[in-house]
Scaffold this active site. Structure first.
Site, PDB file in Angstrom:
ATOM      1  N   SER A  63       0.841  -1.190   0.000  1.00 56.80           N
ATOM      2  CA  SER A  63       0.000   0.000   0.000  1.00 56.80           C
ATOM      3  C   SER A  63       0.879   1.244   0.000  1.00 56.80           C
ATOM      4  O   SER A  63       1.803   1.336   0.809  1.00 56.80           O
ATOM      5  CB  SER A  63      -0.916   0.037   1.226  1.00 56.80           C
ATOM      6  OG  SER A  63      -1.600   1.279   1.277  1.00 56.80           O
ATOM      7  N   THR A  68       7.378   2.338   4.206  1.00 57.68           N
ATOM      8  CA  THR A  68       8.311   1.633   3.328  1.00 57.68           C
ATOM      9  C   THR A  68       7.853   1.724   1.876  1.00 57.68           C
ATOM     10  O   THR A  68       8.665   1.955   0.976  1.00 57.68           O
ATOM     11  CB  THR A  68       8.466   0.161   3.768  1.00 57.68           C
ATOM     12  OG1 THR A  68       8.823   0.123   5.154  1.00 57.68           O
ATOM     13  CG2 THR A  68       9.538  -0.541   2.955  1.00 57.68           C
ATOM     14  N   CYS A  69       6.568   1.590   1.638  1.00 55.93           N
ATOM     15  CA  CYS A  69       6.035   1.670   0.273  1.00 55.93           C
ATOM     16  C   CYS A  69       6.205   3.077  -0.291  1.00 55.93           C
ATOM     17  O   CYS A  69       6.549   3.251  -1.465  1.00 55.93           O
ATOM     18  CB  CYS A  69       4.568   1.271   0.245  1.00 55.93           C
ATOM     19  SG  CYS A  69       4.267  -0.413   0.823  1.00 55.93           S
ATOM     20  N   ASP A  70       5.976   4.065   0.546  1.00 57.36           N
ATOM     21  CA  ASP A  70       6.168   5.459   0.170  1.00 57.36           C
ATOM     22  C   ASP A  70       7.622   5.669  -0.248  1.00 57.36           C
ATOM     23  O   ASP A  70       7.906   6.215  -1.327  1.00 57.36           O
ATOM     24  CB  ASP A  70       5.792   6.339   1.367  1.00 57.36           C
ATOM     25  CG  ASP A  70       6.028   7.826   1.136  1.00 57.36           C
ATOM     26  OD1 ASP A  70       7.186   8.220   0.903  1.00 57.36           O
ATOM     27  OD2 ASP A  70       5.059   8.596   1.234  1.00 57.36           O
ATOM     28  N   THR A  73       8.520   3.870  -3.562  1.00 61.43           N
ATOM     29  CA  THR A  73       7.966   4.541  -4.737  1.00 61.43           C
ATOM     30  C   THR A  73       8.706   5.837  -5.026  1.00 61.43           C
ATOM     31  O   THR A  73       9.027   6.139  -6.186  1.00 61.43           O
ATOM     32  CB  THR A  73       6.454   4.782  -4.537  1.00 61.43           C
ATOM     33  OG1 THR A  73       5.828   3.519  -4.243  1.00 61.43           O
ATOM     34  CG2 THR A  73       5.821   5.381  -5.776  1.00 61.43           C
TER      35      THR A  73
END
Length: 176
Positions: A63, A68-70, A73
């Protein structure tokens, strides 16, 4: 949504230290990249064929609304500027297209293409990253060459860990 006859892979990944079950096959270097259908927005579907002839770095995140995903990306968005027009970076999550769009606007993400696996979990099932217990896609990196052959794979063993950015980018640079 999820097919019931998918291969179940256990004992290879965790979420916060707790074991999870991944649905779908393990993709390996040298495999022909499986096709998939994901959404650019609520109505527009795209597939692997929409990126034919390009080298594809596929960054899979559970998500975009997690730290971590932020970071993952954002990192690939910065790197995208250095890679040229023959490369496309796709970030795939189960987030709704609205959430992806909101995130990209707030974070200044403009080089990475965000795609949503929300509707059918087609990508997650085809690439063996769909988490059975929570129906999100496990963090992973796939690099697919211009002929749709898989050239690099990293399945993260713990969802909160970062991928090996340098290894992925080095593998990518050998193809362009």
């Amino acid at each position: 949504m999820t097919q019931t006859n998918l291969e179940e892979r256990t004992g290879i990944a965790t979420l916060g230290g707790n074991p999870i079950t991944l649905l779908g096959p393990e993709i390996k270097v040298g495999d022909q990249a499986p096709d998939f259908k994901v959404n650019k927005d609520l109505m527009t579907e795209v597939s692997l064929a929409d990126y034919a002839g390009k080298v594809k770095l596929i960054s899979v995140v559970p998500s975009v609304d997690t730290g971590t995903c932020d970071a993952q990306t954002r990192r690939f968005n910065v790197e995208a500027d250095k890679l040229g027009d023959d490369v496309v970076i796709l970030t795939i999550s189960v987030d709704l297209p609205f959430a992806q769009s909101r995130f990209c606007g707030a974070a200044g993400i403009d080089k990475v293409v965000t795609l949503s696996d929300y509707k059918n979990r087609s990508f997650g099932q085809a690439y063996g990253v769909l988490i059975k217990e929570i129906q999100l896609d496990q963090r992973a990196i796939f690099i697919v060459d211009a002929n749709d052959t898989v050239r690099y794979v990293e399945y993260l063993t713990e969802m909160s860990h970062h991928p090996d950015y340098e290894a992925a980018l080095e593998a990518l640079r050998t193809l362009v």
